[in-house]
Design an enzyme around this catalytic site. Structure first.
Site, PDB file in Angstrom:
ATOM      1  CB  THR A 344      -0.985   0.036   1.124  1.00 11.27           C
ATOM      2  OG1 THR A 344      -1.956   1.252   1.174  1.00 11.27           O
ATOM      3  CG2 THR A 344      -0.081  -0.062   2.555  1.00 11.27           C
ATOM      4  CG  HIS A 396       4.642 -10.869  17.089  1.00 13.19           C
ATOM      5  ND1 HIS A 396       5.692 -11.964  17.061  1.00 13.19           N
ATOM      6  CD2 HIS A 396       5.079 -10.055  17.931  1.00 13.19           C
ATOM      7  CE1 HIS A 396       6.725 -11.700  17.532  1.00 13.19           C
ATOM      8  NE2 HIS A 396       6.501 -10.409  17.988  1.00 13.19           N
TER       9      HIS A 396
END
Length: 425
Positions: A344, A396
């Site tokens: 992006t 994560h």
């Protein structure tokens, strides 16, 4: 009579909202001709008729949510529906005269079929149309649809009109357990301040909002940052931009460099090209790179397929074509599904730094930002260099900090020495 149904759209799409009817009751319809435009979570899809005949009835109205497989219109294959509205039009007028009780006999005929009268009126008179949802709500609340004030210029009775009528002071108490819910649903619209404009969120914007919140609540999202000196990339572009355009009929932009760098880094750190499925990890050995594009309807992420097999020119052409299709609302479902990683670029709007949100079910997204000339230490010297901050948001749960940082450093290294991109293919 034949039903027009919502077809299978894509594996992840089970419903949509009717954006616009392209055919009205009484219109002739050819097999394969577009009947309506359906707004889904990702794109707008035009639904065709599988039959030739006359559209005799719309079973839902603009703004209604419909499910895959649901019947949304009736087509009279004998073409007799075209005459039906004219034949039944006097009945609609008689129905309006019922409160005066001038013709008791006709009132008695209408009574046994009270549940169907509204449907017939909707199909026989285009100026008075009530959706199934509006009719259902009216029945539950004991409201006469012919007495409901409408704001639609075509005279269509919507759910909002029924709710407004139910909340009016003269409305008798009916279904007390449902009345508070109706008032709560209508509350956001009841703003007594002409300085405030109330705009209903589109289905796509609702979906974007829902998914962004879902990602933040389900993923262990973390963002790491770095900066990259784009001197080498800009010098390379400057030397080759004219010949590149002549040869490929497309400009050599930054996106092809970043896409190539992302692919090189994904090959080194494959978990960022993976997906979590339950308690399993799906490692993807292909590189379908999503490129976020801003449109009037919201952010969409079309996908460059097999980007690792494409040249710089092919990537630039793909991205340019997808961006044009996105802004013209011409993207297909196949353009938006199956991406493995997203890029992006907030820099196009002047963003200096941001923390991009994951595009689920992907576990990584790279944020590009605006290029700023800043003083940088180069050896023992201070030089002004075109610098860009990079941001990598990652999940994560399967990507550790060491891998995330290494991934971003790998991108930085390849962009600062772009010849590596040519060597890695």
């Amino acid at each position: 009579m034949a039903e027009v149904k919502v077809p299978e759209l894509a594996e992840s799409i089970s419903e949509g909202s009717i954006a616009q009817w392209l055919k009205q009751p009484g219109d002739h319809v050819e097999k394969g001709e577009y009947v309506l435009e359906l707004e889904t979570d990702k794109v707008n899809v035009e639904i065709i008729s599988d039959y030739t005949g006359t559209l005799s009835e719309q079973l839902a109205e603009e703004g209604d949510t419909v499910q895959v497989g649901q019947a949304i219109a009736i087509v009279d294959e004998n073409g007799s529906a075209a005459a039906a509205p004219k034949a039944e039009a006097p009945k609609a007028e008689e129905a309006k005269a019922e409160p005066a009780k001038a013709e008791p006999a006709k009132t008695e005929q209408a009574a046994p079929v009270n549940g169907k009268a509204e449907t017939k009126e909707a199909s026989s008179n285009q100026q008075v149309i009530a959706s199934p949802a509006a009719r259902k709500l009216a029945r539950e609340k004991g409201i006469d649809l012919t007495q409901v004030p409408v704001v639609d210029p075509l005279g269509r009775v919507r759910v909002q009109d029924v709710e407004a009528a139910s909340n009016a002071p003269v409305t008798p108490a009916a279904a007390p357990t449902q009345a508070p819910a109706a008032k709560q649903a209508a509350a956001p619209v009841e703003v007594n301040d002409d300085r405030v404009e109330v705009v209903k969120m589109t289905r796509r914007r609702q979906t974007i909002a829902k998914r962004l919140v879902q990602v933040q609540s389900e993923a262990a999202m973390l963002t790491t940052f770095n900066e990259v000196d784009l001197s080498a990339v800009m010098e390379l572009r400057s030397r080759h931009k004219d010949s590149f355009v002549k040869t490929n009929d497309v400009k050599l932009g930054f996106m092809s460099f970043f896409t190539k760098a992302v692919i090189g880094a994904l090959k080194k750190y494959p978990l960022l090209n993976a997906e979590i499925k339950g308690d399993h990890i799906l490692k993807k050995n292909f590189y379908d790179i999503g490129v976020a594009v801003s449109t009037d309807e919201g952010l969409v992420v079309p996908v460059v397929r097999d980007a690792d097999r494409k040249s710089f020119a092919e990537i630039e052409k793909n991205i340019s074509d997808l961006a044009v299709k996105a802004r013209n609302n011409k993207l297909g479902l196949s353009d938006l599904t199956g991406g493995t990683f997203t890029i992006t670029n907030g820099g196009t709007f002047g963003s200096l730094l941001s923390t991009p949100i994951l595009n689920a079910p992907q576990v990584g997204i790279l944020g590009m930002h605006t290029i700023k000339t800043r003083p940088i230490a180069v050896g023992d010297q201070i030089e002004n260099r075109p610098m860009m901050y990079l941001a990598l948001s990652y999940d994560h749960r399967i990507v550790d900090g060491k891998e995330a940082v290494g991934f971003l450093v790998a991108i930085k290294d390849m962009l600062e020495d772009p010849e590596q991109l040519l060597l890695q293919g």
